[in-house]
Write a protein that holds these residues in place. Sequence first.
Motif, PDB file in Angstrom:
ATOM      1  N   SER A  16      92.195  61.667 -21.140  1.00 46.73           N
ATOM      2  CA  SER A  16      93.153  62.734 -20.884  1.00 46.73           C
ATOM      3  C   SER A  16      93.575  62.735 -19.409  1.00 46.73           C
ATOM      4  CB  SER A  16      92.560  64.086 -21.282  1.00 46.73           C
ATOM      5  OG  SER A  16      93.544  65.096 -21.237  1.00 46.73           O
ATOM      6  N   VAL A  99      91.865  59.000 -27.883  1.00 48.89           N
ATOM      7  CA  VAL A  99      91.356  59.482 -26.600  1.00 48.89           C
ATOM      8  C   VAL A  99      89.833  59.514 -26.597  1.00 48.89           C
ATOM      9  CG1 VAL A  99      91.393  61.380 -24.944  1.00 48.89           C
ATOM     10  CG2 VAL A  99      93.446  60.856 -26.285  1.00 48.89           C
ATOM     11  N   THR A 101      86.759  61.014 -25.341  1.00 45.95           N
ATOM     12  CA  THR A 101      86.468  62.321 -24.753  1.00 45.95           C
ATOM     13  C   THR A 101      85.159  62.341 -23.966  1.00 45.95           C
ATOM     14  OG1 THR A 101      85.463  62.973 -26.865  1.00 45.95           O
ATOM     15  CG2 THR A 101      87.761  63.596 -26.491  1.00 45.95           C
ATOM     16  N   LEU A 114      92.415  68.094 -25.916  1.00 42.64           N
ATOM     17  CA  LEU A 114      93.182  67.179 -26.760  1.00 42.64           C
ATOM     18  C   LEU A 114      94.458  67.811 -27.298  1.00 42.64           C
ATOM     19  CD1 LEU A 114      90.521  65.191 -28.814  1.00 42.64           C
ATOM     20  CD2 LEU A 114      91.602  64.640 -26.633  1.00 42.64           C
ATOM     21  N   PHE A 117      96.930  68.055 -24.453  1.00 43.65           N
ATOM     22  CA  PHE A 117      97.400  66.712 -24.107  1.00 43.65           C
ATOM     23  C   PHE A 117      98.421  66.227 -25.132  1.00 43.65           C
ATOM     24  CE2 PHE A 117      97.030  62.098 -24.653  1.00 43.65           C
ATOM     25  CZ  PHE A 117      97.426  61.679 -23.393  1.00 43.65           C
TER      26      PHE A 117
END
Length: 372
Positions: A16, A99, A101, A114, A117
Amino acid sequence: MPPPDVPALVDHHCHSVLTAELADEDLAGLLTESDRPPAPGTSPFDSALGLAVRRWCPPALGLPAHAPAEEYLARRRELGAPEATRRLLAAAGLETCLVDTGLTAAAGRSLLPLDAFAEAAGVRVREVVRLERIAEAVAGPAGGWARAVREALAAAASGAVAVKSVLAYRTGLAVPAERPGPAEVAAAAGEWLRAGGGRLTDRVLLHHLLWTAVDVCADLGLPLQLHTGFGDPDLTLHRADPSLLAGFVRAAEPTGVPLVLLHGYPYHRQAAWLAHVFPLVHTDLGLTASYVGPRVATVLGEMLELAPFGKLLFSTDAYGLPELYLVGAAQFRHGLGTLLDGWRADGACTAADAERLTRRVAAGNARRLYAL
């Protein structure tokens, strides 16, 4: 925005972006894998990646390409972080982002969640679960630690598209083909827990974790991503050579779990060889495409010397800065286009071959591998 005839990209490995307004020196500090201040009199903008940022990003903010860094940073401040982020991410032309995390921001900073984003980028977002993060959050007792880790990983990965390991940063990629025994794992877990837990660096536990990930991925039908090649100074580079994984790959083959080698550079040819000889191995170039700047077509060509066209995926490995998404996407499109133009001019492929290869690497391979 990217030209309409260029396919949208599936970024199969990224992170992110930061939410805060950044001071100029802090923004520049995210243009390097070093976690140290630059040498006196130097700037991260004075690099192949810095040139790429100045080439691709200023037009997204209303400036001419190659605007000086000072003008670019001033324009970014004028627009503000949210608007600059929106423009830069939109210009990348991404369709889906997977992504990881598990990478957090430095103290005092935060990354977009998320959902935020996804809204800022205008893309579909799916999660990749970081293996070591899950394990480090599991407490004792030592005798039940291995089972608890497997249960925690299975729960975390149930809604994800992949699991990722950063074993390369911890002990390197020379993983034995044999699984550690239960007694050995329990003893190592006991020592780690008695020491207060924290960052896992024990070889026995890390190798056990990798096999745990294989088992969970086999159960859930997920790929397993592995960091390979260069990174920040916490890495010992020669221990991140993906060819060190060959014994583990052979041992893991019967499980049917796809293994995805990330980044690779400067061992990208070794990663390509593994993808060439082992059906379950896939690979990408990742952030290398951004960092090598004008050499991107050459490095992509070196990877495609051996990597099957159905085994190479696109990713940016962008973290923190939206610029890194745009640069990664633009570098990939430009580099692959330049490479394939040369192949066509040389009679090595047809226009239809080039288009098919581009669409597979840009998105098709990731859609198939991650069942998107």
